[in-house]
Each structure stands twice: as C-alpha cells, then as structure tokens.
Enzyme design. Sequence first.
Site, PDB file in Angstrom:
ATOM      1  N   SER A 115     -88.057  53.817 -66.505  1.00  0.00           N
ATOM      2  CA  SER A 115     -88.932  53.186 -67.485  1.00  0.00           C
ATOM      3  C   SER A 115     -90.348  53.752 -67.380  1.00  0.00           C
ATOM      4  O   SER A 115     -90.541  54.957 -67.477  1.00  0.00           O
ATOM      5  CB  SER A 115     -88.891  51.665 -67.293  1.00  0.00           C
ATOM      6  OG  SER A 115     -89.399  50.991 -68.407  1.00  0.00           O
ATOM      7  N   ASP A 158     -82.880  50.423 -71.403  1.00  0.00           N
ATOM      8  CA  ASP A 158     -83.813  50.548 -70.275  1.00  0.00           C
ATOM      9  C   ASP A 158     -83.098  50.701 -68.931  1.00  0.00           C
ATOM     10  O   ASP A 158     -82.239  49.894 -68.580  1.00  0.00           O
ATOM     11  CB  ASP A 158     -84.703  49.302 -70.246  1.00  0.00           C
ATOM     12  CG  ASP A 158     -85.930  49.457 -69.370  1.00  0.00           C
ATOM     13  OD1 ASP A 158     -85.803  49.953 -68.239  1.00  0.00           O
ATOM     14  OD2 ASP A 158     -87.034  49.077 -69.813  1.00  0.00           O
TER      15      ASP A 158
END
Length: 292
Positions: free
Chosen positions: A40, A158
């Site tokens: 991320s 994610d």
Amino acid sequence: MDKKALVVEGGAMRGIFAAGVLDAYLDYEYQPFDFTIGVSAGASNLLGYLAQEKQRSYKVITELATSKDFYSLSRFAIGGNLTDVKWLSDASMEQYPIDLERLFSTVPFYAATTDIETGHAKYFRVSKENMSGVMEATTALPIAYKRTPCFSGGCFTDGAVADSIPVKEAYRRGARDITVILSHPLSYNMPESSSYWLMKRLLRNTPKVAETLATRAKQYNQALQFIRFPPSDATIRVIAPPENFPVKRLTRKKRLLDIGYEMGVEAGKQHVLNLRGNTHFSREECTACFAV
C-alpha cells in the site's frame, strides 16, 4: 547466500514516517538491500527511495494525498470513491515524475496485493509494464475504492488485507537480514474487529476478501510476533514511530504530517549512524538501532 531485505508497511497517512526514514537513507546513501517489499503506502514510498528522488514521497503525501481529489467524504456519500488511488498514482507521476530507468536498474521491488478470488496475498515484482496496475492494486482499499484493478489474469485489492507486514515473505524469499519499517509504535497490537457482519454484507461480491478481513488482526499480530521472535537464523531490524507519533490513518493537517516526517528522518538517521559505528545509542535512546 543470505539476502538483505527491506519491508515497508503501509498505513495511509501514517506512511509519512516511512517517507522520512527512506529520505534519511538517501541522505546517507544507504542502500544495502538485495530486494524490497512494500504494501500500500509502503510500496508508494519505495518508488521514491529506489528512484533516489528525495522528498518525493513527502510531497505526494502532504500535497496530493491531502487533496479533495484524493479523499472526499462527500463523493463517497453519493457512491464514489472515498480514496481515489488511481488519481493519486497518476497525479504523482505527472507532478513528481521519476526516472524509470534508475528505478528499475536497482534491486528487485515487490508490492503485495490481495487476490479477490482467493483472499490470499500475491506479490508482484514491479516493472515498467505492470507498474500502473500493481501500484493501483496495492493501495485499492476495499469499500473505499470502488474500482477493482485487474491485470495479469486476475483482479486484486489492497495488499494490506492479506499481508500488512510481509516480513515472512521476505524470509521465504531468502532474506536473513530484514529491516522492517512499521507505521505504528512497537507496542501496538491490532485489535480484533467486531464488524465482520458488516464487511460480509458490504463485500458480498468478494466474499473471500471479507473472510480475509475477518482474520486480518490475527495475521497482523502473527507478523509482529515473527518480528519480535524471529527464527534463529534471521536478524530483524525494526524502525517504528515513537509512542508520541501524532499521525493517524486519515490525518491531513500538514503540521502533524511534518512532525511525523521529521520523526522518520531522525529514526532513519540514527539507524544508519549506529550501524556504521559513527554513533552509539542505548536501546532506550534509539529502538530503531537494535535488532529484536
């Protein structure tokens, strides 16, 4: 031969700490790693570090990630993105371009994603060809980002859903000297979520992602245990924010972000100077200077 790896956690705006650490590394020309893995915001931070673009990550966080084009509650309320990671990625490359030749001539750079079909982590080696898709996917927070990035025969979300701190993956890939940059203080443990029922409802089209989110705290805390009690053949060096770190996941005040950044710069500086023997700190003075 045993390898050295750098692992960088995400954490949204908390990534300002890692941005500071990595800028300190650039100041001291500290790049001893055989490969890097980011998740991320951690993956985004590694772009600037590996391309040797000092303060790029700082500018992306403080100037672009604080923009309403990126984060908008009103847009989310009418069915849009809470966080538009594609806009952030594109705007970052437009306003703060990086030398791709230099980026990809350094050590291998991996980014963690979560496969929506299995809920398992998938790690991509970032390249010129896949960078756009991978960088969008590793930051594509479920629910907050409506579009699901698809490439390389799959669709992903994610990376922090399945593997927030891919230290075990670094070990699996042969690293025995691993530096981990965290986004929470060393004392942190992730609490169990009580909202699985809500995640299951909101993510009914991706049930495996919902299932993985339900166990995220357990997986996260297991990674912390691996860091605190590593295998006998591994050394893990941890750089974590101090207990008074003022930045939260959605902090947008520049004054607080600047404090968090400077804390990262100082931690990175202390870490390098201690390793090089220029300065000797006690564990109380510099937790980042010691392997766990």
